[in-house]
Scaffold this motif. Structure first.
Motif, PDB file in Angstrom:
ATOM      1  N   UNK A  49       0.498  -1.473  -0.131  1.00 34.52           N
ATOM      2  CA  UNK A  49      -0.022  -0.082   0.315  1.00 34.52           C
ATOM      3  C   UNK A  49       1.072   1.552  -0.255  1.00 34.52           C
ATOM      4  N   UNK A  50       0.700   2.742   0.110  1.00 33.38           N
ATOM      5  CA  UNK A  50       0.992   3.732  -0.117  1.00 33.38           C
ATOM      6  C   UNK A  50       1.783   3.335   1.631  1.00 33.38           C
ATOM      7  N   UNK A  51       1.719   3.124   2.299  1.00 32.40           N
ATOM      8  CA  UNK A  51       2.080   3.334   3.279  1.00 32.40           C
ATOM      9  C   UNK A  51       3.274   1.779   3.934  1.00 32.40           C
ATOM     10  N   UNK A  52       2.159   0.813   3.899  1.00 30.02           N
ATOM     11  CA  UNK A  52       2.572  -0.571   3.877  1.00 30.02           C
ATOM     12  C   UNK A  52       2.529  -1.349   2.958  1.00 30.02           C
ATOM     13  N   UNK A  53       3.373  -2.482   4.044  1.00 31.98           N
ATOM     14  CA  UNK A  53       3.433  -4.042   3.238  1.00 31.98           C
ATOM     15  C   UNK A  53       2.634  -4.895   3.705  1.00 31.98           C
ATOM     16  N   UNK A  54       1.421  -5.220   3.497  1.00 35.56           N
ATOM     17  CA  UNK A  54       0.790  -6.150   4.374  1.00 35.56           C
ATOM     18  C   UNK A  54       0.936  -7.535   4.014  1.00 35.56           C
ATOM     19  N   UNK A  55       1.853  -8.341   4.929  1.00 37.81           N
ATOM     20  CA  UNK A  55       1.789  -9.846   4.579  1.00 37.81           C
ATOM     21  C   UNK A  55       1.116 -10.874   5.053  1.00 37.81           C
ATOM     22  N   UNK A  56       0.461 -11.591   4.845  1.00 42.00           N
ATOM     23  CA  UNK A  56      -0.035 -12.199   5.169  1.00 42.00           C
ATOM     24  C   UNK A  56       0.921 -14.350   4.040  1.00 42.00           C
ATOM     25  N   UNK A  57       0.461 -15.480   6.048  1.00 42.33           N
ATOM     26  CA  UNK A  57       1.235 -16.297   5.422  1.00 42.33           C
ATOM     27  C   UNK A  57      -0.619 -17.453   5.522  1.00 42.33           C
ATOM     28  N   UNK A  58      -0.035 -18.804   4.504  1.00 45.00           N
ATOM     29  CA  UNK A  58      -1.575 -19.799   4.731  1.00 45.00           C
ATOM     30  C   UNK A  58       0.168 -20.918   4.937  1.00 45.00           C
ATOM     31  N   UNK A  59      -0.956 -22.288   5.508  1.00 39.60           N
ATOM     32  CA  UNK A  59      -0.305 -23.021   6.333  1.00 39.60           C
ATOM     33  C   UNK A  59      -1.134 -24.300   5.197  1.00 39.60           C
ATOM     34  N   UNK A  60      -0.361 -25.642   5.792  1.00 40.52           N
ATOM     35  CA  UNK A  60      -1.184 -26.560   5.247  1.00 40.52           C
ATOM     36  C   UNK A  60      -2.928 -27.159   4.670  1.00 40.52           C
ATOM     37  N   UNK A  61      -3.501 -27.283   4.204  1.00 42.63           N
ATOM     38  CA  UNK A  61      -4.662 -27.555   5.435  1.00 42.63           C
ATOM     39  C   UNK A  61      -6.096 -26.357   4.718  1.00 42.63           C
ATOM     40  N   UNK A  62      -5.223 -25.488   3.721  1.00 46.25           N
ATOM     41  CA  UNK A  62      -5.811 -24.043   4.043  1.00 46.25           C
ATOM     42  C   UNK A  62      -5.976 -23.540   2.779  1.00 46.25           C
ATOM     43  N   UNK A  63      -6.761 -22.763   1.862  1.00 44.13           N
ATOM     44  CA  UNK A  63      -7.430 -22.506   0.723  1.00 44.13           C
ATOM     45  C   UNK A  63      -6.141 -21.276   0.465  1.00 44.13           C
ATOM     46  N   UNK A  64      -5.226 -21.237  -0.452  1.00 50.16           N
ATOM     47  CA  UNK A  64      -4.086 -20.124  -0.571  1.00 50.16           C
ATOM     48  C   UNK A  64      -4.968 -19.168  -1.758  1.00 50.16           C
ATOM     49  N   UNK A  65      -6.449 -19.805  -2.332  1.00 46.62           N
ATOM     50  CA  UNK A  65      -7.320 -18.318  -2.566  1.00 46.62           C
ATOM     51  C   UNK A  65      -7.618 -17.708  -1.681  1.00 46.62           C
ATOM     52  N   UNK A  66      -8.430 -17.873  -0.832  1.00 44.34           N
ATOM     53  CA  UNK A  66      -8.705 -17.241   0.614  1.00 44.34           C
ATOM     54  C   UNK A  66      -7.889 -16.785   0.957  1.00 44.34           C
ATOM     55  N   UNK A  67      -6.274 -17.215   0.792  1.00 40.51           N
ATOM     56  CA  UNK A  67      -5.367 -16.003   1.648  1.00 40.51           C
ATOM     57  C   UNK A  67      -5.207 -15.446   1.017  1.00 40.51           C
ATOM     58  N   UNK A  68      -5.207 -14.972  -0.285  1.00 37.68           N
ATOM     59  CA  UNK A  68      -4.922 -13.946  -1.585  1.00 37.68           C
ATOM     60  C   UNK A  68      -5.849 -13.148  -1.739  1.00 37.68           C
ATOM     61  N   UNK A  69      -7.856 -12.802  -1.374  1.00 33.58           N
ATOM     62  CA  UNK A  69      -8.211 -12.778  -1.438  1.00 33.58           C
ATOM     63  C   UNK A  69      -9.214 -11.857   0.101  1.00 33.58           C
ATOM     64  N   UNK A  70      -8.466 -12.610   1.197  1.00 31.58           N
ATOM     65  CA  UNK A  70      -8.266 -11.084   1.599  1.00 31.58           C
ATOM     66  C   UNK A  70      -7.298 -10.449   1.806  1.00 31.58           C
TER      67      UNK A  70
END
Length: 129
Positions: free
Chosen positions: A95-116
């Motif tokens: 974003x303008x001021x931040x890097x937003x970092x999110x991780x996902x692990x086994x059993x989670x849906x990467x597409x949901x992590x990306x969308x959120x």
């Protein structure tokens, strides 16, 4: 708890498809807030900031070394980095001021992590953050 930390917990971890999340201040290159137990080391902060600072195509070719793991970069552009390592991954949105970092692990849906993560990034950009 800060407003930003509440945003991370509610909008990202609340999906149950984000394992951990953090906000990094771009200018200071420092951790702003993180989900409980997610320790982002200064070397990891540098890696992520540099992933955007250098040519995104180079980042895509070379991948990322984050949290003591090599990640294959599957998307790299001016606003997003997506990288995976077997059944885990990291999503980084600028974003303008931040890097937003999110991780996902086994059993989670990467597409949901990306969308959120992308939706929260859009929200922060609209707010001028």
């Amino acid at each position: 708890m800060s407003h930003l930390q509440n945003l991370l917990l509610d909008t990202l971890l609340g999906t149950k498809h984000v394992d951990s999340a953090a906000l990094i201040k771009l200018q200071e290159r420092s951790l702003c807030v993180a989900s409980p137990g997610f320790n982002v080391m200064p070397s990891d902060v540098r890696t992520l900031v540099n992933g955007f600072a250098k040519n995104p195509l180079k980042t895509r070719r070379e991948g990322l070394y984050f949290k003591e793991k090599d990640y294959k970069c599957i998307r790299a552009d001016d606003y997003s980095l997506y990288a995976k390592n077997e059944n885990t991954g990291v999503i980084v949105v600028k974003t303008h001021l931040y890097l937003l970092v999110a991780t996902y692990s086994e059993g989670m849906y990467p597409s949901v992590c990306v969308e959120a993560t992308e939706k929260l990034g859009d929200y922060l950009r609209r707010k001028g953050n």
